[in-house]
Design an enzyme around this catalytic site. Structure first.
Site: not given
Lengths: 497, 117, 516
Positions: A95, A170, A194
């Protein structure tokens, strides 16, 4: 061709059956293909050079910390057979809010466009030390703020299972990269769901460990008391393999627990026989989508068939979790994001003539609308006159939410079973203009962050033709039995080859 | 509760974010909606809640990990400064000269701001 | 910083009015008003590393060369607490009689400034490391008057960097080398009543900090920084008036002067019917004035909350006890001991304990000069030794004078082998040559021929020469001008190049002048 499992890849690289670089090269090719064109899923914000990350420790950098595991030279295919290289050659997507040396770290924010960190996150160092390879940096909601990956300054990620829909967020880019078969496993971060929510929406496994289990050093902070690095896997085993590699105490993070990395792989097949699985009534309200309810019923039936006792339990403060979460997370975020001031790094507006203007112009230009909304909300909740009413009260409600869980564990419950998300993947754009409905996407996931407990989302079939996730939660530091239960569920649903 | 445009602007100024009136009005409406939801916290009886928790719940109660011998978490002696492994501090700075970060001049206080805190 | 939003008015009236020491200074000619002053002192701790990262702060190095991801506030970096800073802060707090709290909490004080990289300062607020200390401050000529100043709290926090406004045209230049250096903030209650009291308090605080060896206490390098809160009220009132906060006070004399100016300003304002407004004022050393720093719309709202990156600081009772046991003797105790153990006058004890190195030096000489007189040692240290230090603008410990060497010299004096005058010459040689240069006092004495001459014949000779050379003076002496005794003594000593035993000279000279 989809990525081979991480476990299998590492085995073959260690055994010298394939060159250590080949899985990475293949993953890069898959990544380019998956992201290409108008129907591309746009999982990645940047991709590695295949040669660039074969050297885990840059020559110029000092050893990352005193953890001997990090300092080891992990090497290449020549190290065949080294059992510590649990991720030998395994391509991992990371990420883009985790700091890396070779690739930019943007947090999907204009503010950090092109930003290169001068140091690397502990989790990235650790996965490299285990032989893992960083394929690229994945898309996210800016600074982790969102549940759809639409709040990315660089455009949304699409759900590989239906490109008209969001992947969740996210960590949507990481979830999509695994779901699309680009990589067998990926790193994400989970502040209010997330990792688990996008895992559910994309049909992969996503684990959020206990707060303090994994170092946050080099994770760009959203809400420090809630953030935790988590892992995605095409299977429970792959998610567990990556989690085991990055876990354990880090002297650079004061909130990292002084505990050794847990043995997760050794307990994966422990099953659930004799365990008590609780189903909190607050998580299966009358309003719940009947199809999701049906998937939950199936999941509990499978666990019962595997020998677990199913029990209905109550977590009475659940309904306050989302407001508590939004007060605390935004309060911390408003402070964590104060460092984006345009002085030491990041964008500066050329028209700024006074320092006050530097701040305002840089921040106003650099931050997207959701980040602004949360900074304002968080600043409000901490400001004079509102502090006790909002921040202070939310802290105390948080303690009550954690106490709810403690009471359930004290009553003998080992694992809780809930839906991960109240809805399957929704169409792009559907909730962009409605913050409250977007915030309610997190209704089943934020409690684990508030209580700091570990949780996992496992694919549990489909609803409305889209992936549905079952969430399992366990007491703090009990990742091993949690993942064993997840594995049981996965196998009963025919997954996790 | 309703926040009001002026209050939104006051908060935005504290956060160093510039809002035009439309944006302030939009945020006012959004915040008012969010706060309506948040205000449900007022109905919670928090009299039994623990206070003063700094670390999240896993660090408290029966499941808490061992506390270090010193009683507190301290930097370990062998932990070296994490060097700026790539480049110099100014490499990422929008404006940098002679080893300094630069910003438009602030109101001077005899040349140097000595008082930090 | 008394409240989340910055208090408009202080609320706590001091429980005990300070005694009258040092309040003779009247800002208000009619004597109707009195000043109420509280100080916030920031003490930079002399730890090796910074408070939350392993950078080693150094003064005077190139800008931005003592920085790392943590103190630069780069994305993803996290603080980890320096144990040595807690240790030194505890020692400081114990030195001022504070209670150490077993749990204290770091909070974030949120505000924007270019030299504050994270946009917040990690400090302590609701739960400080220590509270409730007390200092008896001495004043007056002989230090016999005292007044109490209560210490409200002492807490740990990180320092900000430096903003330099006059280096680059139109730009403020930011150096973050100092960022993250550990500070103890020491907040007094508003127990001070005059700039003179403030000065005495500051001198004593600095002295104690030096004794505790927790800080360099160097105001020029910013390791000691003072902010003052000041208000005025009718004499005898228990209420507190609206206070102003004075910043940019770069020296102790600056603090004193700024307070005089500000108190006079407040008194004049109130007497002309005006009202003091709560604001932060900057002392302008060059213009000797104060000016307002912050405008109202930027009123401080620091939004404190516990820093979620840092667990509470836990210190065990055993650790506190160990710190207490390890406390060095503090100036007050030492002063008392000097009076009792060495039979010194209070004045001498005060001078000798003013600085720890000086007191250490004195005691080392006394120890080495074991059969000597401690008062005699005090006279030598306070007299010739301090004089030598003053003329060289150095501290005594930097003179290169070994306590053993001085003790040896004093032994030569007490044994009558050199007289005082020659001993001063030897002392000067010892200091000039520095450590190990010209050797022992005895060697210098031999080499320079400074040994005292008590030999009757030699002294007779010198006396004879002097009397012969000054017949007029001899005549005047004999006709009753007795004060010429000193003149003759001086002449004889000159002829002996200072070596003659003054007692012998006096005896022989007396006989010679009287007689024949």
């Amino acid at each position: 061709m989809r990525a081979a499992s991480a476990l299998e890849t590492a085995r073959r690289v260690r055994a010298g059956e394939i060159p250590a670089d080949r899985p990475l090269e293949e993953a890069l090719a898959r990544a380019r293909e998956a992201d290409a064109g108008p129907r591309g899923i746009h999982a990645f914000l940047s991709l590695s050079d295949s040669g660039a990350n074969s050297h885990p420790e840059p020559a110029s950098g000092p050893p990352p910390n005193s953890d001997s595991r990090d300092a080891r030279e992990p090497g290449s295919a020549a190290d065949d057979g080294d059992p510590d290289l649990t991720l030998a050659g395994v391509p991992v997507a990371v990420k883009d809010n985790l700091c890396t040396l070779e690739l930019p770290t943007t947090c999907a924010s204009r503010f950090l466009e092109g930003y290169r960190s001068p140091y690397e996150a502990t989790v990235v160092r650790r996965l490299r030390a285990r032989g893992g390879r960083v394929v690229g940096k994945t898309n996210l909601d800016e600074f982790g703020m969102g549940s759809s990956t639409e709040n990315s300054a660089f455009g949304p990620t699409r759900n590989p299972r239906d490109p008209s829909r969001v992947p969740g967020g996210s960590s949507g880019g990481s979830a999509a990269a695994v779901a699309a078969g680009v990589v067998p496993c990926a790193l994400g971060s989970d502040t209010g769901g997330s990792v688990r929510q996008p895992a559910a929406l994309c049909g992969v496994v996503g684990v959020k460990p206990t707060y303090g289990r994994v170092s946050r050093y080099g994770l760009v902070a959203f809400a420090s008391s809630l953030d935790q690095v988590g892992t995605f896997g095409a299977s429970v085993a792959d998610a567990a393999l990556l989690l085991e590699a990055i876990s354990g105490h880090d002297p650079r993070d004061s909130t990292s627990a002084p505990l050794p990395a847990p043995d997760l792989m050794g307990h994966l097949d422990d099953g659930v026989a004799g365990k008590v699985v609780g189903i909190p009534v607050e998580y299966v309200p009358d309003s719940l989508d009947p199809e999701i309810r049906a998937r939950m019923d199936e999941a509990s039936r499978h666990l019962a068939e595997a020998g677990a006792e199913i029990r209905r339990v109550s977590l009475p403060h659940t309904r306050y979790a989302v407001p508590t979460y939004y007060v605390l997370a935004t309060a911390e975020a408003s402070s964590n994001l104060a460092r984006y001031d345009g002085v030491r790094f990041g964008v500066r507006s050329p028209e700024a003539r006074a320092t006050q203007e530097v701040y305002e112009a840089s921040r106003t230009r650099g931050f997207g609308p959701e980040v602004v909304r949360r900074i304002i909300l968080g600043t409000f909740g901490l400001s004079a006159g509102y502090h006790d009413q909002y921040y202070g009260r939310a802290q105390r409600v948080r303690a009550l939410i954690a106490r709810d869980f403690r009471r359930v564990w004290a009553d003998g419950v080992d694992v809780l079973l809930t839906p991960t998300s109240p809805t399957p993947a929704f169409p792009l754009g559907e909730r962009s203009d409605d913050p409250v409905s977007m915030y309610l996407s997190d209704i089943f996931t934020v409690t684990a962050n508030l209580a700091g407990i570990p949780a996992v989302s496992v694919p549990a079939g489909t609803t409305h033709g889209l992936p549905c996730g079952a969430q399992l939660l366990a007491p703090a530091w009990h990742e091993a039995p949690l993942l064993a239960a997840a594995r049981t569920l996965e196998q009963s649903l025919g997954g996790g080859a | 509760m309703s926040v009001g445009r002026d209050e939104v602007q006051r908060i935005a100024a504290l956060a160093r974010i510039r809002l035009d009136d439309d944006a302030a009005d939009r945020l006012d409406a959004e915040l008012t909606g969010i706060l309506a939801h948040v205000d449900t916290l007022m109905e919670v009886d928090v009299s039994e809640a623990e206070e003063g928790l700094v670390l999240p719940p896993p660090f408290h109660g029966p499941d808490a990990p061992p506390v270090p011998d010193s009683g507190s978490v301290f930097r370990q002696v062998e932990l070296e400064a994490d060097a700026l492994a790539s480049g110099a501090p100014g490499d990422r700075a929008p404006e940098w000269s002679e080893g300094f970060f630069l910003v438009p001049r602030l109101p001077a206080v005899d040349g140097t701001r000595e008082g930090g805190a | 910083m008394t409240g989340r939003a910055g208090g408009e008015k202080g609320t706590a009236a001091p429980a005990a009015a300070p005694s009258v020491a040092g309040v003779e200074w009247h800002p208000d000619p009619a004597g109707e008003m009195e000043a109420v002053i509280g100080l916030e002192i920031h003490v930079q701790l002399r730890t090796r590393e910074k408070l939350f990262c392993a950078d080693v702060p150094e003064f005077g190095v190139d800008p931005n060369t003592r920085v790392c991801p943590v103190c630069l506030g780069l994305p993803g970096a996290l603080p980890v607490l320096n144990r040595e800073a807690v240790e030194l802060a505890m020692r400081a707090a114990l030195g001022f009689g504070c209670t150490i709290h077993q749990r204290s909490v770091f909070e974030r004080k949120n505000y924007f400034y270019p030299d504050l990289p994270k946009g917040y300062q990690i400090s302590q607020f609701e739960e400080p490391l220590a509270t409730g200390g007390l200092l008896e401050v001495r004043m007056g000529e002989d230090g016999q008057e005292t007044f109490p100043v209560r210490i409200r709290r002492m807490h740990l926090e990180e320092d900000a960097g430096k903003s330099i406004h006059d280096r680059v045209p139109d730009r403020t230049a930011v150096d973050l080398n100092r960022t993250g250096t550990p500070l103890v903030e020491m907040v007094s209650e508003p127990d001070l009543r005059s700039p003179a009291q403030v000065r005495a308090y500051l001198d004593q605080v600095k002295r104690i900090l030096e004794y505790l060896d927790v800080s360099d206490c160097n105001m020029e390098e910013g390791s000691l920084r003072v902010d003052a809160n000041v208000s005025i009220r009718p004499r005898g009132s228990r209420e507190l008036g609206t206070k102003t906060e004075l910043k940019n006070l770069n020296s102790f004399s600056g603090v004193e002067r700024a307070l005089e100016v500000e108190i006079a300003r407040q008194v004049a304002l109130v007497r002309s019917g005006g009202q003091v407004t709560h604001e932060t004022l900057l002392w302008d050393e060059r213009r000797q004035t104060v000016r307002s720093m912050r405008s109202k719309e930027d009123s401080q709202d620091y939004r404190y909350f516990p820093d979620p990156d840092l667990p509470p600081v836990l210190v065990s009772p055993a650790w506190i006890q160990a710190a207490r046991d390890a406390l060095p003797e503090l100036p007050e105790a030492r002063r008392t001991r000097f009076v009792e153990a060495y039979s010194l006058p209070a004045y001498d004890a005060g001078v000798l304990t003013a600085r720890r190195p000086l007191a250490d030096f004195y005691e080392a000489v006394v120890r080495a000069h074991s059969d000597g007189d401690a008062k005699e040692v005090a006279n030598w240290v306070m007299g010739p030794v301090l004089a030598l230090a003053n003329t060289r603008s150095r501290e005594v410990e930097a003179l290169g004078l070994e306590p053993e060497g001085l003790a040896e010299l004093l032994a030569l004096v007490s044994e009558g082998r050199v007289n005082r005058r020659a001993a001063r010459t030897i002392l000067e040689r010892m200091v000039e040559s520095g450590a190990g240069g010209a050797g022992t006092p005895e060697a210098i004495m031999e080499a320079e021929g400074l040994a005292q001459v008590s030999d009757d014949g030699r002294i007779q000779e010198w006396v004879h020469e002097v009397v012969a050379a000054h017949p007029d003076e001899v005549a005047r002496f004999r006709s009753g001008e007795r004060r010429l005794q000193g003149f003759f003594m001086g002449e004889v000593m000159k002829r002996s190049r200072g070596k003659a035993d003054p007692g012998e000279v006096a005896r022989i000279l007396g006989a010679r002048l009287k007689g024949v």
